[in-house]
Design a protein around this motif. Structure first.
Motif, PDB file in Angstrom:
ATOM      1  N   THR A 104       8.045   7.178  -9.807  1.00  0.00           N
ATOM      2  CA  THR A 104       6.818   6.848  -9.350  1.00  0.00           C
ATOM      3  C   THR A 104       6.456   5.834  -8.355  1.00  0.00           C
ATOM      4  O   THR A 104       5.949   6.156  -7.372  1.00  0.00           O
ATOM      5  N   LEU A 105       6.807   4.674  -8.524  1.00  0.00           N
ATOM      6  CA  LEU A 105       6.835   4.155  -7.877  1.00  0.00           C
ATOM      7  C   LEU A 105       7.906   3.420  -6.385  1.00  0.00           C
ATOM      8  O   LEU A 105       7.484   3.523  -5.421  1.00  0.00           O
ATOM      9  N   ILE A 106       9.035   3.765  -7.064  1.00  0.00           N
ATOM     10  CA  ILE A 106      10.204   4.671  -5.580  1.00  0.00           C
ATOM     11  C   ILE A 106       9.008   5.343  -4.555  1.00  0.00           C
ATOM     12  O   ILE A 106       9.671   4.766  -3.552  1.00  0.00           O
ATOM     13  N   ALA A 107       8.811   5.754  -5.113  1.00  0.00           N
ATOM     14  CA  ALA A 107       8.818   7.208  -4.387  1.00  0.00           C
ATOM     15  C   ALA A 107       6.461   6.456  -3.615  1.00  0.00           C
ATOM     16  O   ALA A 107       7.128   6.806  -1.619  1.00  0.00           O
ATOM     17  N   ALA A 108       6.085   6.021  -4.121  1.00  0.00           N
ATOM     18  CA  ALA A 108       5.209   5.330  -3.373  1.00  0.00           C
ATOM     19  C   ALA A 108       5.461   4.070  -2.213  1.00  0.00           C
ATOM     20  O   ALA A 108       5.067   3.666  -1.257  1.00  0.00           O
ATOM     21  N   LEU A 109       6.431   3.272  -2.210  1.00  0.00           N
ATOM     22  CA  LEU A 109       7.417   2.383  -2.080  1.00  0.00           C
ATOM     23  C   LEU A 109       7.898   2.902  -0.794  1.00  0.00           C
ATOM     24  O   LEU A 109       7.261   2.663   0.528  1.00  0.00           O
ATOM     25  N   GLY A 110       8.688   3.955  -1.016  1.00  0.00           N
ATOM     26  CA  GLY A 110       8.965   5.419  -0.116  1.00  0.00           C
ATOM     27  C   GLY A 110       7.560   5.642   1.598  1.00  0.00           C
ATOM     28  O   GLY A 110       8.113   5.860   2.326  1.00  0.00           O
ATOM     29  N   VAL A 111       7.075   6.869   0.834  1.00  0.00           N
ATOM     30  CA  VAL A 111       5.958   6.404   1.665  1.00  0.00           C
ATOM     31  C   VAL A 111       5.169   5.321   2.126  1.00  0.00           C
ATOM     32  O   VAL A 111       5.121   5.669   3.166  1.00  0.00           O
ATOM     33  N   THR A 112       4.732   4.551   2.276  1.00  0.00           N
ATOM     34  CA  THR A 112       4.310   3.396   2.142  1.00  0.00           C
ATOM     35  C   THR A 112       5.252   3.152   3.785  1.00  0.00           C
ATOM     36  O   THR A 112       4.697   2.359   4.719  1.00  0.00           O
ATOM     37  N   LEU A 113       6.235   2.761   3.296  1.00  0.00           N
ATOM     38  CA  LEU A 113       7.370   1.860   4.624  1.00  0.00           C
ATOM     39  C   LEU A 113       7.178   3.068   5.657  1.00  0.00           C
ATOM     40  O   LEU A 113       7.262   2.796   7.180  1.00  0.00           O
ATOM     41  N   ILE A 114       7.220   5.020   5.215  1.00  0.00           N
ATOM     42  CA  ILE A 114       7.201   6.091   6.202  1.00  0.00           C
ATOM     43  C   ILE A 114       5.878   5.385   7.297  1.00  0.00           C
ATOM     44  O   ILE A 114       6.020   5.004   8.148  1.00  0.00           O
ATOM     45  N   VAL A 115       4.907   5.022   6.380  1.00  0.00           N
ATOM     46  CA  VAL A 115       3.326   4.095   6.777  1.00  0.00           C
ATOM     47  C   VAL A 115       3.336   3.604   8.152  1.00  0.00           C
ATOM     48  O   VAL A 115       2.970   3.477   9.251  1.00  0.00           O
ATOM     49  N   THR A 116       4.086   2.544   7.404  1.00  0.00           N
ATOM     50  CA  THR A 116       4.402   1.187   8.513  1.00  0.00           C
ATOM     51  C   THR A 116       5.332   1.477   9.413  1.00  0.00           C
ATOM     52  O   THR A 116       5.397   1.107  10.123  1.00  0.00           O
ATOM     53  N   GLY A 117       6.318   2.293   8.767  1.00  0.00           N
ATOM     54  CA  GLY A 117       7.377   2.619  10.646  1.00  0.00           C
ATOM     55  C   GLY A 117       6.888   3.417  11.602  1.00  0.00           C
ATOM     56  O   GLY A 117       6.812   3.093  12.543  1.00  0.00           O
ATOM     57  N   LEU A 118       5.951   3.790  11.129  1.00  0.00           N
ATOM     58  CA  LEU A 118       4.873   5.201  12.241  1.00  0.00           C
ATOM     59  C   LEU A 118       3.231   4.238  12.551  1.00  0.00           C
ATOM     60  O   LEU A 118       3.559   4.273  13.511  1.00  0.00           O
ATOM     61  N   ALA A 119       3.389   3.421  12.161  1.00  0.00           N
ATOM     62  CA  ALA A 119       2.583   2.513  13.096  1.00  0.00           C
ATOM     63  C   ALA A 119       2.872   1.863  13.380  1.00  0.00           C
ATOM     64  O   ALA A 119       2.351   1.403  14.614  1.00  0.00           O
ATOM     65  N   THR A 120       4.277   1.042  13.094  1.00  0.00           N
ATOM     66  CA  THR A 120       5.096   0.594  14.345  1.00  0.00           C
ATOM     67  C   THR A 120       5.409   0.977  15.479  1.00  0.00           C
ATOM     68  O   THR A 120       5.239   0.388  16.348  1.00  0.00           O
ATOM     69  N   LEU A 121       5.262   1.904  15.573  1.00  0.00           N
ATOM     70  CA  LEU A 121       6.068   3.359  16.519  1.00  0.00           C
ATOM     71  C   LEU A 121       4.541   2.667  17.351  1.00  0.00           C
ATOM     72  O   LEU A 121       5.158   3.552  18.395  1.00  0.00           O
ATOM     73  N   VAL A 122       3.400   3.615  16.811  1.00  0.00           N
ATOM     74  CA  VAL A 122       2.433   4.019  17.515  1.00  0.00           C
ATOM     75  C   VAL A 122       1.904   2.357  18.262  1.00  0.00           C
ATOM     76  O   VAL A 122       1.866   2.286  20.134  1.00  0.00           O
ATOM     77  N   ARG A 123       2.343   1.548  17.953  1.00  0.00           N
ATOM     78  CA  ARG A 123       1.929   0.515  18.120  1.00  0.00           C
ATOM     79  C   ARG A 123       2.846  -0.300  19.559  1.00  0.00           C
ATOM     80  O   ARG A 123       2.860  -0.285  19.985  1.00  0.00           O
ATOM     81  N   SER A 124       4.683   0.729  19.245  1.00  0.00           N
ATOM     82  CA  SER A 124       4.963   0.297  20.403  1.00  0.00           C
ATOM     83  C   SER A 124       5.217   0.815  21.173  1.00  0.00           C
ATOM     84  O   SER A 124       5.941   1.257  22.650  1.00  0.00           O
TER      85      SER A 124
END
Length: 309
Positions: A104-124
């Motif tokens: 469960t934790l690995i899946a939650a971390l995976g989703v968080t990383l994707i959201v963080t990556g998309l946020a960084t992409l939007v900022r870029s």
């Protein structure tokens, strides 16, 4: 001492020095996927080492007066208790789910990383559009105080549970909600992250989730890595760096989701680092061409030194 762990710490430190974000978002999945560290321990250890690193950077920014103290304080009022609460929830889930928490934790971390990556992409991608109406300080009205507290609470809870997102998510929020100038975004982000990381790290320390030896080995590599990354940051375009980090975070998130049992195509995971490498190479090539073009158009080009026999 594990040389590979020091090397990974060095690499993550370089990325943090180059972009200012990505420490927690990269080291935790590396500890889980490469070194087989238990997710809860990986999160607690990552927060402990990151708190030290961010404190050093936060002190420097505070001395440089690049911090909006009001925004930082109001966000901390929401993020600090939420981070401690996130650690408490994590402990409850560990008692309730046992070994099932890891998946469960690995899946939650995976989703968080994707959201963080998309946020960084939007900022870029939209950095120039967000620059309209930038300011060095913000008048904290009642509405902005509420936004700061609520936003801080959301990020703090996510950090307490997964250790990821303190850099990129906060930076995007400072741009979207408060329209701070880039230097103020970085300085306020780093100082707030230091406060938040210490709160979460101490909570994990009290819960017994920190491996001191592991944290020390990461610091051996990450401290010089941050210095090297800061030195290289003037050579690689910032836009290319943020885009690269966004791709790496999304790739890491997909890898964690695959480890959690989701049917993620291997090609999609492999595509992220390959694309990131292309972006960096293209950015370096364009920067080199720009420098050469500047030299060629300079009204006073450097004269060749005559040889003396």
């Amino acid at each position: 001492m594990d040389p590979l762990l020091v090397i990974f710490g060095l690499g993550v430190g370089v990325l943090v020095g180059l972009t200012g974000i990505g420490g927690g978002s990269l080291m935790t999945p590396l500890l889980i996927l490469v070194f087989g560290v238990k997710p809860v321990t990986a999160i607690g250890t990552d927060l402990a080492y990151a708190a030290i690193t961010k404190t050093v950077g936060g002190y420097k920014h505070w001395r440089q007066r690049t911090v909006d103290a009001s925004v930082c304080v109001w966000m901390a009022l929401g993020s600090v208790p939420a981070a401690v609460g996130g650690v408490y929830v994590l402990q409850l889930l560990e008692s309730a789910l046992g070994d099932g928490l890891d998946t469960t934790l690995i899946a939650a971390l995976g989703v968080t990383l994707i959201v963080t990556g998309l946020a960084t992409l939007v900022r870029s991608i939209f950095a120039r559009r967000f620059s309209a109406g930038e300011r060095s300080t913000v008048e904290m009205t009642a509405r902005r105080r509420l936004v700061a507290v609520v936003f801080g609470a959301v990020v703090g809870f996510v950090l307490g549970v997964t250790s990821a997102g303190s850099g990129a998510l906060i930076a995007v929020g400072l741009i979207l909600f408060f329209r701070l100038t880039p230097t103020r975004v970085v300085g306020t982000d780093v100082v707030h992250a230091a406060i938040l990381l210490w709160a979460a790290a101490l909570a994990h320390l009290g819960a017994g989730n920190v491996d001191y030896g592991l944290a020390a080995q990461i610091l051996v590599g990450s401290v010089p890595g941050v210095w090297i990354g800061s030195h290289l940051s003037v050579r690689v375009p910032t836009g290319a760096l943020r885009l690269t980090l966004a791709l790496v975070l999304c790739g890491g998130g997909l890898g964690l989701l695959a480890k959690a049992g989701l049917a993620v195509p291997t090609a999609a995971i492999a595509l992220a680092p390959i694309t990131a490498a292309v972006v960096v190479a293209t950015g370096l090539l364009r920067a080199r061409r720009a420098r050469l073009g500047t030299l060629e158009t300079s009204p006073h080009p450097p004269r060749a030194v005559e040889s003396r026999g």
